[in-house]
Design a protein around this motif. Structure first.
Motif, PDB file in Angstrom:
ATOM      1  N   SER A 111       0.828  -1.210   0.000  1.00  0.00           N
ATOM      2  CA  SER A 111       0.000   0.000   0.000  1.00  0.00           C
ATOM      3  C   SER A 111       0.859   1.257   0.000  1.00  0.00           C
ATOM      4  CB  SER A 111      -0.899   0.042   1.235  1.00  0.00           C
ATOM      5  OG  SER A 111      -1.456  -1.208   1.492  1.00  0.00           O
ATOM      6  N   GLY A 112       2.146   1.095  -0.244  1.00  0.00           N
ATOM      7  CA  GLY A 112       3.055   2.236  -0.204  1.00  0.00           C
ATOM      8  C   GLY A 112       2.861   3.185  -1.369  1.00  0.00           C
ATOM      9  N   VAL A 113       3.803   4.124  -1.472  1.00  0.00           N
ATOM     10  CA  VAL A 113       3.662   5.233  -2.408  1.00  0.00           C
ATOM     11  C   VAL A 113       4.135   4.818  -3.808  1.00  0.00           C
ATOM     12  CG1 VAL A 113       4.557   7.546  -2.897  1.00  0.00           C
ATOM     13  CG2 VAL A 113       3.854   6.928  -0.566  1.00  0.00           C
ATOM     14  N   THR A 114       3.299   5.065  -4.815  1.00  0.00           N
ATOM     15  CA  THR A 114       3.690   4.712  -6.187  1.00  0.00           C
ATOM     16  C   THR A 114       4.509   5.823  -6.836  1.00  0.00           C
ATOM     17  OG1 THR A 114       1.658   5.627  -7.131  1.00  0.00           O
ATOM     18  CG2 THR A 114       1.623   3.290  -6.507  1.00  0.00           C
ATOM     19  N   ASP A 115       4.223   7.077  -6.436  1.00  0.00           N
ATOM     20  CA  ASP A 115       4.975   8.215  -6.972  1.00  0.00           C
ATOM     21  C   ASP A 115       4.943   9.311  -5.909  1.00  0.00           C
ATOM     22  OD1 ASP A 115       6.004  10.429  -8.197  1.00  0.00           O
ATOM     23  OD2 ASP A 115       4.710  10.323  -9.969  1.00  0.00           O
ATOM     24  N   ILE A 116       6.116   9.619  -5.375  1.00  0.00           N
ATOM     25  CA  ILE A 116       6.174  10.533  -4.224  1.00  0.00           C
ATOM     26  C   ILE A 116       5.608  11.916  -4.557  1.00  0.00           C
ATOM     27  CG2 ILE A 116       8.584  11.188  -4.658  1.00  0.00           C
ATOM     28  CD1 ILE A 116       6.932  10.750  -1.193  1.00  0.00           C
ATOM     29  N   LYS A 117       5.579  12.256  -5.831  1.00  0.00           N
ATOM     30  CA  LYS A 117       5.011  13.566  -6.194  1.00  0.00           C
ATOM     31  C   LYS A 117       3.526  13.637  -5.867  1.00  0.00           C
ATOM     32  CE  LYS A 117       8.287  14.774  -9.870  1.00  0.00           C
ATOM     33  NZ  LYS A 117       8.616  13.446 -10.465  1.00  0.00           N
ATOM     34  N   ARG A 118       2.879  12.474  -5.769  1.00  0.00           N
ATOM     35  CA  ARG A 118       1.457  12.457  -5.385  1.00  0.00           C
ATOM     36  C   ARG A 118       1.262  12.870  -3.934  1.00  0.00           C
ATOM     37  NH1 ARG A 118      -0.747   7.024  -8.431  1.00  0.00           N
ATOM     38  NH2 ARG A 118      -0.388   7.888 -10.488  1.00  0.00           N
ATOM     39  N   CYS A 119       2.340  12.886  -3.166  1.00  0.00           N
ATOM     40  CA  CYS A 119       2.226  13.149  -1.729  1.00  0.00           C
ATOM     41  C   CYS A 119       2.631  14.571  -1.365  1.00  0.00           C
ATOM     42  CB  CYS A 119       3.107  12.176  -0.957  1.00  0.00           C
ATOM     43  SG  CYS A 119       2.718  10.463  -1.269  1.00  0.00           S
ATOM     44  N   SER A 120       2.708  15.456  -2.354  1.00  0.00           N
ATOM     45  CA  SER A 120       3.220  16.807  -2.089  1.00  0.00           C
ATOM     46  C   SER A 120       2.461  17.526  -0.988  1.00  0.00           C
ATOM     47  CB  SER A 120       3.169  17.651  -3.359  1.00  0.00           C
ATOM     48  OG  SER A 120       4.178  17.188  -4.222  1.00  0.00           O
ATOM     49  N   LYS A 151      21.305   2.704  -3.918  1.00  0.00           N
ATOM     50  CA  LYS A 151      22.148   3.683  -4.625  1.00  0.00           C
ATOM     51  C   LYS A 151      21.323   4.495  -5.628  1.00  0.00           C
ATOM     52  CE  LYS A 151      25.284   1.779  -7.295  1.00  0.00           C
ATOM     53  NZ  LYS A 151      26.386   0.814  -7.526  1.00  0.00           N
ATOM     54  N   VAL A 152      20.504   3.814  -6.416  1.00  0.00           N
ATOM     55  CA  VAL A 152      19.683   4.493  -7.429  1.00  0.00           C
ATOM     56  C   VAL A 152      18.660   5.407  -6.752  1.00  0.00           C
ATOM     57  CG1 VAL A 152      18.010   4.134  -9.293  1.00  0.00           C
ATOM     58  CG2 VAL A 152      20.034   2.675  -9.137  1.00  0.00           C
ATOM     59  N   PHE A 153      18.093   4.951  -5.641  1.00  0.00           N
ATOM     60  CA  PHE A 153      17.094   5.754  -4.931  1.00  0.00           C
ATOM     61  C   PHE A 153      17.667   7.105  -4.501  1.00  0.00           C
ATOM     62  CE2 PHE A 153      14.792   7.264  -1.240  1.00  0.00           C
ATOM     63  CZ  PHE A 153      13.465   7.062  -1.585  1.00  0.00           C
ATOM     64  N   LEU A 154      18.907   7.101  -4.034  1.00  0.00           N
ATOM     65  CA  LEU A 154      19.520   8.324  -3.504  1.00  0.00           C
ATOM     66  C   LEU A 154      19.472   9.444  -4.541  1.00  0.00           C
ATOM     67  CD1 LEU A 154      22.726   6.776  -1.887  1.00  0.00           C
ATOM     68  CD2 LEU A 154      20.593   7.422  -0.730  1.00  0.00           C
ATOM     69  N   HIS A 155      19.896   9.120  -5.739  1.00  0.00           N
ATOM     70  CA  HIS A 155      20.050  10.171  -6.736  1.00  0.00           C
ATOM     71  C   HIS A 155      18.769  10.425  -7.520  1.00  0.00           C
ATOM     72  CE1 HIS A 155      24.111  10.410  -5.483  1.00  0.00           C
ATOM     73  NE2 HIS A 155      24.182   9.103  -5.543  1.00  0.00           N
ATOM     74  N   GLU A 156      18.007   9.360  -7.798  1.00  0.00           N
ATOM     75  CA  GLU A 156      16.795   9.545  -8.599  1.00  0.00           C
ATOM     76  C   GLU A 156      15.610  10.024  -7.777  1.00  0.00           C
ATOM     77  OE1 GLU A 156      15.770   6.243 -11.045  1.00  0.00           O
ATOM     78  OE2 GLU A 156      17.657   6.339 -12.165  1.00  0.00           O
ATOM     79  N   ARG A 157      15.558   9.658  -6.502  1.00  0.00           N
ATOM     80  CA  ARG A 157      14.376   9.967  -5.695  1.00  0.00           C
ATOM     81  C   ARG A 157      14.668  10.911  -4.527  1.00  0.00           C
ATOM     82  NH1 ARG A 157      11.352   5.590  -7.753  1.00  0.00           N
ATOM     83  NH2 ARG A 157      11.923   5.999  -9.899  1.00  0.00           N
ATOM     84  N   LEU A 158      15.684  10.583  -3.737  1.00  0.00           N
ATOM     85  CA  LEU A 158      15.872  11.329  -2.488  1.00  0.00           C
ATOM     86  C   LEU A 158      16.402  12.737  -2.740  1.00  0.00           C
ATOM     87  CD1 LEU A 158      15.700  11.482   0.522  1.00  0.00           C
ATOM     88  CD2 LEU A 158      17.865  10.244   0.699  1.00  0.00           C
ATOM     89  N   ALA A 159      17.384  12.880  -3.618  1.00  0.00           N
ATOM     90  CA  ALA A 159      17.937  14.221  -3.865  1.00  0.00           C
ATOM     91  C   ALA A 159      16.852  15.181  -4.360  1.00  0.00           C
ATOM     92  CB  ALA A 159      19.114  14.141  -4.834  1.00  0.00           C
ATOM     93  N   PRO A 160      16.041  14.795  -5.384  1.00  0.00           N
ATOM     94  CA  PRO A 160      14.965  15.697  -5.806  1.00  0.00           C
ATOM     95  C   PRO A 160      13.929  15.966  -4.717  1.00  0.00           C
ATOM     96  CG  PRO A 160      15.251  13.892  -7.394  1.00  0.00           C
ATOM     97  CD  PRO A 160      16.140  13.603  -6.237  1.00  0.00           C
ATOM     98  N   LEU A 161      13.640  14.959  -3.920  1.00  0.00           N
ATOM     99  CA  LEU A 161      12.660  15.137  -2.832  1.00  0.00           C
ATOM    100  C   LEU A 161      13.151  16.188  -1.830  1.00  0.00           C
ATOM    101  CD1 LEU A 161      10.085  14.055  -1.272  1.00  0.00           C
ATOM    102  CD2 LEU A 161      11.653  12.510  -0.113  1.00  0.00           C
ATOM    103  N   HIS A 165      11.293  19.874  -1.124  1.00  0.00           N
ATOM    104  CA  HIS A 165      10.742  20.168   0.210  1.00  0.00           C
ATOM    105  C   HIS A 165      11.870  20.621   1.125  1.00  0.00           C
ATOM    106  CE1 HIS A 165       6.787  18.546  -0.849  1.00  0.00           C
ATOM    107  NE2 HIS A 165       7.465  17.660  -1.541  1.00  0.00           N
ATOM    108  N   PRO A 166      12.284  21.862   0.994  1.00  0.00           N
ATOM    109  CA  PRO A 166      13.502  22.326   1.671  1.00  0.00           C
ATOM    110  C   PRO A 166      13.391  22.433   3.189  1.00  0.00           C
ATOM    111  CG  PRO A 166      12.458  24.115   0.447  1.00  0.00           C
ATOM    112  CD  PRO A 166      11.701  22.870   0.113  1.00  0.00           C
ATOM    113  N   ARG A 167      12.198  22.271   3.739  1.00  0.00           N
ATOM    114  CA  ARG A 167      12.085  22.338   5.190  1.00  0.00           C
ATOM    115  C   ARG A 167      11.711  20.992   5.824  1.00  0.00           C
ATOM    116  NH1 ARG A 167       8.280  25.842   7.483  1.00  0.00           N
ATOM    117  NH2 ARG A 167       6.977  25.498   5.665  1.00  0.00           N
ATOM    118  N   LEU A 168      11.589  19.981   4.990  1.00  0.00           N
ATOM    119  CA  LEU A 168      11.192  18.660   5.495  1.00  0.00           C
ATOM    120  C   LEU A 168      12.373  17.965   6.177  1.00  0.00           C
ATOM    121  CD1 LEU A 168       8.815  16.582   5.430  1.00  0.00           C
ATOM    122  CD2 LEU A 168       9.872  15.656   3.344  1.00  0.00           C
TER     123      LEU A 168
END
Ligand SMILES: NC(=O)N[C@@H](CC(=O)O)C(=O)O
Ligand SMILES: [Zn+2]
Ligand SMILES: [Zn+2]
Length: 353
Positions: A111-120, A151-161, A165-168
């Motif tokens: 039931s996790g997140v399919t695309d983190i942009k949906r959770c903005s 490794k892939v998550f760090l650059h493709e997902r976490l860095a943009p996230l 969200h600069p205060r998260l």
């Protein structure tokens, strides 16, 4: 060798499960840790404040009578978590983080997140309310090699996230690679990370060399020796954004010893002792207290514990199996030993509030 007395530690990543196994699981953590961040990947997942409140009551009811263990609850983020639920969670006072499971990444992440942009909206509300995001940091697209998913998550997902969200506030959970260590070191002060005992003590040979060992299978999967060394260096460095999170994750024995065994290692009965082993082997026992008892509380903005625990450098036998409701669970080091014993806990004195 002398005993080691520490400020009572906290576990910033713990699975307690639910129902009849709860009393068999929680006492191990309660004997060692003052507080723990309780993971919400139950079936069904803990997606609302009301569910987290009810789960917290069940945990407290399952604790031994004399214990003063404090479960710090989390919400399971989905594509549809509304900002109002985040506001309710923050107002509850019992919820201390929201957990992001990329859909399908690990145990009970369907039931996790399919695309983190949906959770903005939810993430904006979290930043607003000061509620942090704990992340299982692996991509799930089927083509990515299992050893590269973090490794892939760090650059493709976490860095943009982090940029969007600069205060998260974010906790990258259960680091397993040298890349993740470097990413956290270079990251902002609002990025913390937990490290498990298994990833400090084992590399993937312990899973796959000389026979397949299902009780050493967890996610993210054990990596290379160079990764283990980088994790150990980070944990023992005194850097305040690396802290203890066991990811103790019990599964019934037959679910692990199976043609398709599930992910998760049960370390709660010896978790603190395993960290002491790892730190002792690195000649860094003097750094254990910061990692185990100070840095996590500081990162979460909670007071440090006031009481202490004492460990002695004495070998303890670990049973083959332990009770788990109607079933049994196989802890890490089953049938072997761990080099430290919990000899004393000085309870009672509350945290500064
Ligand atoms: N670590 C694991 O391998 N398993 C955890 C889930 C998780 O933390 O990813 C579990 O809940 O069993
Ligand atoms: Zn995880
Ligand atoms: Zn976990």
């Amino acid at each position: 060798m002398d005993t080691l007395t520490l400020t009572r530690p906290d576990d910033w990543h713990l699975h307690l499960r639910d129902g009849d196994v709860l009393p068999d699981v929680v006492h191990w953590s309660a004997a060692r840790f003052g507080r723990a961040i309780i993971m919400p990947n139950l079936v069904p997942p803990v997606t609302t404040t009301a569910m987290a409140e009810a789960y917290r009551e069940r945990i407290l009811a399952a604790c031994p009578a004399d214990c003063d263990f404090e479960p710090l609850m989390t919400l399971y983020l989905t594509d549809n978590t509304p900002a109002t639920e985040i506001e309710r969670a923050a107002a509850s006072g019992i919820i201390h983080a929201v957990k992001l499971y990329p859909a399908g990444a690990t145990t009970n992440a369907d039931s996790g997140v399919t695309d983190i942009k949906r959770c903005s909206d939810a993430l904006d509300a979290m930043a607003e309310q000061g509620l942090g995001l704990c992340i299982h940091g692996e991509v799930t697209h089927g083509q990515t090699d299992i050893f590269d998913r973090e490794k892939v998550f760090l650059h493709e997902r976490l860095a943009p996230l982090l940029e969007r969200h600069p205060r998260l506030r974010v906790v990258l959970e259960h680091l397993t690679t040298a890349e993740a260590v470097a990413f956290v070191r270079q990251g902002p002060a609002r990025l913390g990370a937990t490290i498990t005992p298994q990833h400090l003590l084992m590399n993937r040979n312990a899973l796959l060399a000389g026979g397949i060992r299902p009780h050493h299978y967890c996610l993210p999967i054990l990596k290379r020796e160079a990764d283990r060394e980088a994790l150990l260096e980070a944990a023992t460095s005194g850097h305040p954004r690396f802290f203890l999170g066991t990811d103790s994750a019990p599964h019934a024995r037959h679910a692990k010893e199976n043609a398709c065994g599930c992910a998760g290692i049960f370390t709660a009965p010896l978790a603190l002792e395993l960290y002491a082993e790892a730190f002792a082997a690195a000649g860094a026992l003097d750094r254990l207290e910061g990692f185990a008892s100070h840095f996590g509380a500081d990162f979460y903005g909670l007071p440090r514990n006031r009481d202490t625990v004492t460990l002695a450098p004495e070998s303890r036998d670990i049973p083959d199996r332990l009770p788990y409701g109607d079933d049994t669970v196989v802890p890490l080091r089953a049938g072997e030993t761990v080099g430290w014993q919990l000899v004393d806990r000085h309870p009672g004195k509350a945290r500064a509030s």
